[in-house]
Write a protein that holds these residues in place. Structure first.
Motif, short mmCIF file in Angstrom:
data_model
loop_
_atom_site.label_atom_id
_atom_site.label_comp_id
_atom_site.label_asym_id
_atom_site.label_seq_id
_atom_site.Cartn_x
_atom_site.Cartn_y
_atom_site.Cartn_z
N VAL A 1 0.83 -1.21 0.00
CA VAL A 1 0.00 0.00 0.00
C VAL A 1 0.87 1.26 0.00
CG1 VAL A 1 -1.91 -1.22 1.10
CG2 VAL A 1 -0.32 0.09 2.52
N SER A 2 2.17 1.09 -0.19
CA SER A 2 3.13 2.18 -0.37
C SER A 2 2.97 3.28 0.68
CB SER A 2 2.99 2.77 -1.78
OG SER A 2 4.12 3.55 -2.11
N ILE A 3 3.18 2.86 1.94
CA ILE A 3 3.00 3.81 3.02
C ILE A 3 4.22 3.94 3.93
CG2 ILE A 3 2.00 2.24 4.77
CD1 ILE A 3 -0.22 4.45 5.14
N THR B 1 4.25 -1.38 11.45
CA THR B 1 3.37 -0.29 11.85
C THR B 1 1.90 -0.67 11.73
OG1 THR B 1 3.07 2.10 11.61
CG2 THR B 1 3.10 0.82 9.59
N ASP B 2 1.07 -0.09 12.56
CA ASP B 2 -0.38 -0.29 12.50
C ASP B 2 -0.92 0.63 11.41
OD1 ASP B 2 -3.09 -0.53 12.84
OD2 ASP B 2 -3.10 -0.13 14.99
N ILE B 3 -1.01 0.11 10.21
CA ILE B 3 -1.46 0.93 9.07
C ILE B 3 -2.88 1.42 9.29
CG2 ILE B 3 -1.86 0.94 6.57
CD1 ILE B 3 0.23 -1.31 6.35
N ASP B 4 -3.69 0.59 9.92
CA ASP B 4 -5.09 0.98 10.15
C ASP B 4 -5.21 2.26 10.97
OD1 ASP B 4 -5.87 -1.31 8.79
OD2 ASP B 4 -6.12 -2.50 10.61
N GLU C 1 -3.94 9.29 3.91
CA GLU C 1 -3.24 10.14 2.94
C GLU C 1 -1.72 9.99 3.01
OE1 GLU C 1 -4.63 12.83 6.39
OE2 GLU C 1 -5.44 11.19 5.16
N GLN C 2 -1.20 9.26 4.00
CA GLN C 2 0.24 9.00 4.03
C GLN C 2 0.66 8.00 2.95
OE1 GLN C 2 1.84 8.09 7.90
NE2 GLN C 2 0.95 9.90 8.86
#
Length: 404
Positions: free
Chosen positions: A350-352, A363-366, A371-372
């Protein structure tokens, strides 16, 4: 080395694939396409949508990585004969499916992007109606499509694409354990099938870290640096379409259960006695494998400053399982404790975040502001599923976001 052992080593080494076992049973034959297009460096199979006799509301998707030409039967099997019949549901909605394959899937992303560009131009030329295209790909195919669209925009050519979608694509890099990369070099004198995959242009452009020899030091491949520079020159991403991405991994930071430093695969002879692989740990000069047996050794493989990549949240690959099965078929005593490890981390798909720091990788992407991400919208899985697995949640999410 006795001839019988040499033959067994060659047989085992020749059966090891990077993403799939070599010599698998053939899949069921895909349905006959309505059109087949010969393209520079590849081909496409075109399946009309229900109720249409032409290219209407097209969805153009690129095949992913492997060695050799695209196997359209295998591609169709993954799309339509698994947990969710994506191709069938898409066509039932009246959309044309264009599957783009490559003469050599391990060729440079830049080279295969030329095939993808030809497929897009052919689709635009033959399309009936004015619905904008949906364009993307599976795994590495998502990077091929991303570069092709971005380059067309830089050249001010109208690709008529409304939505870009990647399925578990390694936007920030993919991971193959360094111990297995070293093993590819170790067994290459017997058979270089695995090494030809790991050392291929596409793999080097994609892998977060690449090992160029048993005694080498893992580093970013020069081919990857060149690819990233080429991507930057065309703007990094297409800017006209809406950017969508799907990860086969979780978004809550929970890994796949592979414990860092634990033995993932152990060999007890007669071919590779004393060989073992450890799940990637943190730390300096951290042992990740010992290679031994009839081809020589022992060779101790270490890494420094790596995060715990094998156990990270993300789409998984049966990396150690593929090796274990090939060795066992040649009579090796193996103990595959962890058959699958992370292949495309969730943060990459998800390219974050980048992959180099433990906190970023897990990391907790949720919990992050969406927008990051470089994408406009993305979906993470409820589990750490096999790489690019088409699930009901994935398929429905994508189908609901295609352009009208």
């Amino acid at each position: 080395m006795a001839d019988s052992k040499a033959d067994k080593v060659r047989k085992a080494a020749g059966a090891i694939g990077l993403v799939t076992p070599r010599g698998r049973p053939a899949p069921a034959q895909a349905p006959a396409a309505d059109e087949e297009w010969r393209l520079p460096g590849g081909s496409a199979r075109v399946y009309y949508g229900q109720g249409h006799q032409g290219v209407v509301r097209p969805v153009v998707l690129a095949d992913g990585f492997d060695l050799g030409p695209t196997d359209f039967d295998r591609l169709w099997e993954g799309l339509d004969n698994g947990a969710f019949p994506f191709a069938g549901r898409l066509r039932a909605r009246g959309r044309t499916l264009v599957l783009v394959g490559f003469d050599e899937r391990s060729e440079s992303i830049l080279r295969n992007a030329e095939t993808m560009t030809a497929a897009l131009m052919r689709t635009v030329a033959e399309q009936l109606g004015d619905t904008r295209l949906a364009v993307g790909g599976f795994g590495l195919g998502g990077l091929v499509a991303r570069y092709a669209l971005a380059k067309l925009e830089m050249q001010r050519m109208d690709h008529r694409t409304g939505v870009y979608v990647s399925f578990d694509s390694p936007h920030r890099g993919a991971w193959v354990p360094i111990g297995l990369q070293a093993f590819a070099h170790h067994i290459a004198p017997a058979d270089d099938t695995l090494l030809r995959q790991i050392a291929s242009p596409a793999a080097q452009q994609t892998l977060w870290r690449y090992l160029d020899g048993v005694d080498g030091t893992p580093a970013e491949s020069p081919l990857r640096l060149e690819f990233k520079a080429a991507l930057d020159r065309v703007g990094g991403w297409p800017r006209i379409p809406r950017l969508l991405g799907v990860s086969s991994g979780r978004g809550d930071g929970r890994g796949n259960g592979v414990r860092a430093g634990a033995k993932a695969l152990t060999c007890a002879g007669p071919l590779f006695d004393g060989t073992y692989f450890l799940a990637q740990p943190k730390g300096e000069q951290a042992e990740v494998a010992v290679l031994n047996g009839v081809l020589g050794g022992p060779h101790t493989i270490t890494t420094s400053g790596f995060p715990e990549l094998d156990g990270a949240p993300g789409g998984t690959l049966g990396s150690f399982g593929i090796v274990a099965d090939a060795l066992a078929a040649s009579g090796e005593n193996v103990d595959p404790v962890h058959r699958s490890v992370c292949f495309v981390p969730s943060v990459s798909a998800v390219s974050i975040r980048d992959l180099g720091r433990q906190d970023d990788l897990y990391t907790d992407i949720d919990a992050l502001p969406p927008e990051q991400s470089d994408l406009d919208d993305f979906l993470l899985s409820e589990r750490n599923d096999p790489h690019a697995l088409m699930t009901p949640e994935t398929g429905e999410w994508v189908l609901d976001r295609l352009p009208d």
